[in-house]
Design a protein around this motif. Structure first.
Motif, PDB file in Angstrom:
ATOM      1  N   GLU A 108       0.827  -1.210   0.000  1.00  0.00           N
ATOM      2  CA  GLU A 108       0.000   0.000   0.000  1.00  0.00           C
ATOM      3  C   GLU A 108       0.863   1.262   0.000  1.00  0.00           C
ATOM      4  O   GLU A 108       0.526   2.263  -0.651  1.00  0.00           O
ATOM      5  CB  GLU A 108      -0.933  -0.005   1.211  1.00  0.00           C
ATOM      6  N   ALA A 109       1.990   1.202   0.699  1.00  0.00           N
ATOM      7  CA  ALA A 109       2.892   2.353   0.706  1.00  0.00           C
ATOM      8  C   ALA A 109       3.474   2.581  -0.687  1.00  0.00           C
ATOM      9  O   ALA A 109       3.644   3.729  -1.132  1.00  0.00           O
ATOM     10  CB  ALA A 109       4.011   2.134   1.725  1.00  0.00           C
ATOM     11  N   ALA A 110       3.769   1.483  -1.407  1.00  0.00           N
ATOM     12  CA  ALA A 110       4.288   1.608  -2.775  1.00  0.00           C
ATOM     13  C   ALA A 110       3.229   2.179  -3.709  1.00  0.00           C
ATOM     14  O   ALA A 110       3.552   2.937  -4.628  1.00  0.00           O
ATOM     15  CB  ALA A 110       4.768   0.250  -3.269  1.00  0.00           C
ATOM     16  N   VAL A 111       1.971   1.815  -3.501  1.00  0.00           N
ATOM     17  CA  VAL A 111       0.888   2.405  -4.295  1.00  0.00           C
ATOM     18  C   VAL A 111       0.902   3.923  -4.144  1.00  0.00           C
ATOM     19  O   VAL A 111       0.803   4.660  -5.133  1.00  0.00           O
ATOM     20  CB  VAL A 111      -0.481   1.824  -3.873  1.00  0.00           C
ATOM     21  N   ASP A 112       1.047   4.396  -2.926  1.00  0.00           N
ATOM     22  CA  ASP A 112       1.097   5.844  -2.694  1.00  0.00           C
ATOM     23  C   ASP A 112       2.329   6.461  -3.367  1.00  0.00           C
ATOM     24  O   ASP A 112       2.245   7.522  -3.992  1.00  0.00           O
ATOM     25  CB  ASP A 112       1.126   6.138  -1.195  1.00  0.00           C
ATOM     26  N   ARG A 113       3.478   5.790  -3.256  1.00  0.00           N
ATOM     27  CA  ARG A 113       4.704   6.322  -3.855  1.00  0.00           C
ATOM     28  C   ARG A 113       4.623   6.364  -5.378  1.00  0.00           C
ATOM     29  O   ARG A 113       5.293   7.177  -6.016  1.00  0.00           O
ATOM     30  CB  ARG A 113       5.908   5.469  -3.434  1.00  0.00           C
ATOM     31  N   SER A 114       3.811   5.482  -5.972  1.00  0.00           N
ATOM     32  CA  SER A 114       3.746   5.416  -7.434  1.00  0.00           C
ATOM     33  C   SER A 114       3.160   6.681  -8.050  1.00  0.00           C
ATOM     34  O   SER A 114       3.292   6.902  -9.252  1.00  0.00           O
ATOM     35  CB  SER A 114       2.939   4.187  -7.884  1.00  0.00           C
ATOM     36  N   GLU A 115       2.524   7.531  -7.244  1.00  0.00           N
ATOM     37  CA  GLU A 115       2.045   8.817  -7.746  1.00  0.00           C
ATOM     38  C   GLU A 115       3.218   9.677  -8.239  1.00  0.00           C
ATOM     39  O   GLU A 115       3.095  10.388  -9.250  1.00  0.00           O
ATOM     40  CB  GLU A 115       1.288   9.553  -6.642  1.00  0.00           C
ATOM     41  N   GLN A 116       4.349   9.565  -7.553  1.00  0.00           N
ATOM     42  CA  GLN A 116       5.530  10.352  -7.903  1.00  0.00           C
ATOM     43  C   GLN A 116       6.622   9.516  -8.579  1.00  0.00           C
ATOM     44  O   GLN A 116       7.398  10.040  -9.379  1.00  0.00           O
ATOM     45  CB  GLN A 116       6.111  11.003  -6.637  1.00  0.00           C
ATOM     46  N   ASP A 117       6.689   8.239  -8.238  1.00  0.00           N
ATOM     47  CA  ASP A 117       7.744   7.355  -8.750  1.00  0.00           C
ATOM     48  C   ASP A 117       7.092   6.250  -9.574  1.00  0.00           C
ATOM     49  O   ASP A 117       6.578   5.274  -9.036  1.00  0.00           O
ATOM     50  CB  ASP A 117       8.534   6.763  -7.579  1.00  0.00           C
ATOM     51  N   LYS A 118       7.131   6.401 -10.891  1.00  0.00           N
ATOM     52  CA  LYS A 118       6.400   5.489 -11.771  1.00  0.00           C
ATOM     53  C   LYS A 118       6.975   4.072 -11.807  1.00  0.00           C
ATOM     54  O   LYS A 118       6.303   3.158 -12.287  1.00  0.00           O
ATOM     55  CB  LYS A 118       6.364   6.045 -13.196  1.00  0.00           C
ATOM     56  N   SER A 119       8.184   3.884 -11.324  1.00  0.00           N
ATOM     57  CA  SER A 119       8.803   2.559 -11.417  1.00  0.00           C
ATOM     58  C   SER A 119       8.915   1.847 -10.075  1.00  0.00           C
ATOM     59  O   SER A 119       9.430   0.733 -10.008  1.00  0.00           O
ATOM     60  CB  SER A 119      10.200   2.668 -12.043  1.00  0.00           C
ATOM     61  N   CYS A 120       8.414   2.455  -9.000  1.00  0.00           N
ATOM     62  CA  CYS A 120       8.681   1.891  -7.673  1.00  0.00           C
ATOM     63  C   CYS A 120       8.088   0.502  -7.476  1.00  0.00           C
ATOM     64  O   CYS A 120       8.640  -0.314  -6.739  1.00  0.00           O
ATOM     65  CB  CYS A 120       8.210   2.848  -6.579  1.00  0.00           C
ATOM     66  N   MET A 121       6.983   0.201  -8.149  1.00  0.00           N
ATOM     67  CA  MET A 121       6.339  -1.092  -7.916  1.00  0.00           C
ATOM     68  C   MET A 121       6.994  -2.228  -8.694  1.00  0.00           C
ATOM     69  O   MET A 121       6.648  -3.390  -8.505  1.00  0.00           O
ATOM     70  CB  MET A 121       4.848  -0.997  -8.217  1.00  0.00           C
ATOM     71  N   THR A 122       7.959  -1.906  -9.560  1.00  0.00           N
ATOM     72  CA  THR A 122       8.722  -2.975 -10.213  1.00  0.00           C
ATOM     73  C   THR A 122       9.787  -3.542  -9.272  1.00  0.00           C
ATOM     74  O   THR A 122      10.386  -4.581  -9.573  1.00  0.00           O
ATOM     75  CB  THR A 122       9.408  -2.469 -11.497  1.00  0.00           C
ATOM     76  N   GLU A 123      10.032  -2.871  -8.152  1.00  0.00           N
ATOM     77  CA  GLU A 123      11.123  -3.265  -7.264  1.00  0.00           C
ATOM     78  C   GLU A 123      10.873  -4.594  -6.574  1.00  0.00           C
ATOM     79  O   GLU A 123      11.837  -5.252  -6.147  1.00  0.00           O
ATOM     80  CB  GLU A 123      11.351  -2.169  -6.219  1.00  0.00           C
ATOM     81  N   PHE A 124       9.629  -5.012  -6.430  1.00  0.00           N
ATOM     82  CA  PHE A 124       9.341  -6.263  -5.725  1.00  0.00           C
ATOM     83  C   PHE A 124       8.502  -7.239  -6.560  1.00  0.00           C
ATOM     84  O   PHE A 124       7.783  -8.080  -6.011  1.00  0.00           O
ATOM     85  CB  PHE A 124       8.661  -5.997  -4.375  1.00  0.00           C
ATOM     86  N   VAL A 125       8.612  -7.133  -7.890  1.00  0.00           N
ATOM     87  CA  VAL A 125       7.931  -8.063  -8.794  1.00  0.00           C
ATOM     88  C   VAL A 125       8.965  -8.679  -9.730  1.00  0.00           C
ATOM     89  O   VAL A 125       9.874  -7.981 -10.211  1.00  0.00           O
ATOM     90  CB  VAL A 125       6.828  -7.348  -9.609  1.00  0.00           C
TER      91      VAL A 125
END
Length: 350
Positions: free
Chosen positions: A155-172
């Motif tokens: 959920e924290a990464a979802v929030d960060r994705s507003e500013q950082d478009k690649s953050c959710m690739t870090e754990f997939v």
């Protein structure tokens, strides 16, 4: 006397569908379209499913139109001639697409049937499978959590994705792909199609996608596009946080198994009961040395290589790479294919 449509192979008008992401360039070689990216990066194949596009007012969006008719929707043909088309089935039970993305799609998940019954009043979730047909340089998919991820971290990464478009690739898991690769994506597994994949997708017949990243390329997703009208908390329950690491990859990448082989054809099972009871995907490699009889009715056939023709009684139609048709139950065992073709057969399960 002309054979009724519902008693012979059914061909369709082209059915490119709008999405908010760019793609479609690889359709140039595969389907003969202009080799350029745009916002119609999917071709829905023998579809009786309505596309869920925001603000769409077209009741037939996503639904295939039967070739050679006065714009007869495929859904209407199935409804009016259900037994001839589907035999003992109540509905087709599968949605098939060509899909070519020029960008990485948002990290997403699809609901289980239990979740869909509770929140979408649908008997179907959206388990899906991919057959990679062609690629651009450095093509990949993202599949399953690469490590244990808590819901709070997610959920924290979802929030960060507003500013950082690649953050959710870090754990997939990032998985390079090549033509011929086959994957099964169960409901609940996080995934995304990476840039540069032309694939054939077979799935349960819905358009349900939870994609909680804030961006799809340069397009900013709204809450409905992210959560399908559900609350963030409810939609987040679609993700299975216990599936991660090498184990989820080993389960997801599929090795085809040979069902039968003779001079006329080799038949392989790509997706079947070992993966899901929702649908089956088989591949038929026809040698062209003799006509081959199609025994599986209430099924969608897609030509992924070669050329030839399909014949049933006095009906005949050419088919080549990128072409597709629906075979009614009434035409099974009566339809033959001539020519060296590679066909993929998709059929609904339970």
């Amino acid at each position: 006397m002309t054979m009724p449509i519902w008693e012979r192979p059914v061909f369709f008008e082209r059915n490119r569908v709008f999405r908010v992401y760019l793609g479609g360039k690889l359709f140039g070689d595969f389907l003969g379209d202009a080799p350029e990216d745009g916002f119609y990066p999917e071709e829905w194949i023998a579809s009786s499913v309505h596309a869920l596009n925001a603000d769409s007012k077209d009741p037939l969006e996503g639904i295939s139109i039967v070739e050679g008719t006065d714009r007869l929707p495929f859904s209407q043909l199935l409804e009016e001639h259900r037994e001839a088309c589907l035999g003992e089935r109540e509905n087709l039970g599968v949605l098939v697409k060509f899909l070519d993305s020029a960008i990485r799609l948002p990290m997403q998940v699809h609901p289980t049937r239990a979740f869909s019954r509770q929140y979408f009043h649908s008997p179907y979730g959206k388990a899906e499978s991919w057959v990679i047909l062609a690629t651009r340089p450095d093509a990949c998919i993202y599949y399953g959590f690469s490590r244990k991820v808590s819901r709070e971290e997610f959920e924290a990464a979802v929030d960060r994705s507003e500013q950082d478009k690649s953050c959710m690739t870090e754990f997939v898991n990032r998985v390079p792909v090549k033509p011929g690769d086959v994957f099964f994506v169960p409901a609940g597994v996080i995934h995304a199609i990476g840039a540069g994949c032309l694939l054939l997708e077979a799935q349960e017949p819905t358009d349900f996608t939870v994609q909680p990243e804030h961006w799809c390329g340069d397009y900013h997703l709204n809450d409905h596009e992210m959560y399908l009208g559900l609350s963030r908390e409810v939609a987040g329950a679609c993700f299975d946080y216990d599936r991660y690491g090498q184990e989820v990859l080993d389960q997801g990448k599929i090795t085809p198994t040979v069902l039968s082989q003779n001079q006329a054809a080799t038949v392989e099972r790509l997706i079947g009961p070992a993966q899901t009871d929702c649908f089956t995907v088989d591949r038929l490699r026809l040698s062209g040395t003799e006509p081959y009889t199609l025994e599986e009715g209430a099924a969608v056939y897609i030509a992924v290589a070669g050329s030839g023709s399909v014949r049933c009684g006095d009906f005949s139609h050419d088919v080549s790479k990128g072409g597709y048709f629906f075979l009614p139950a009434a035409a099974a065992g009566k339809t033959v294919v001539e020519g060296a073709l590679e066909l993929v057969c998709c059929k609904g399960g339970r």
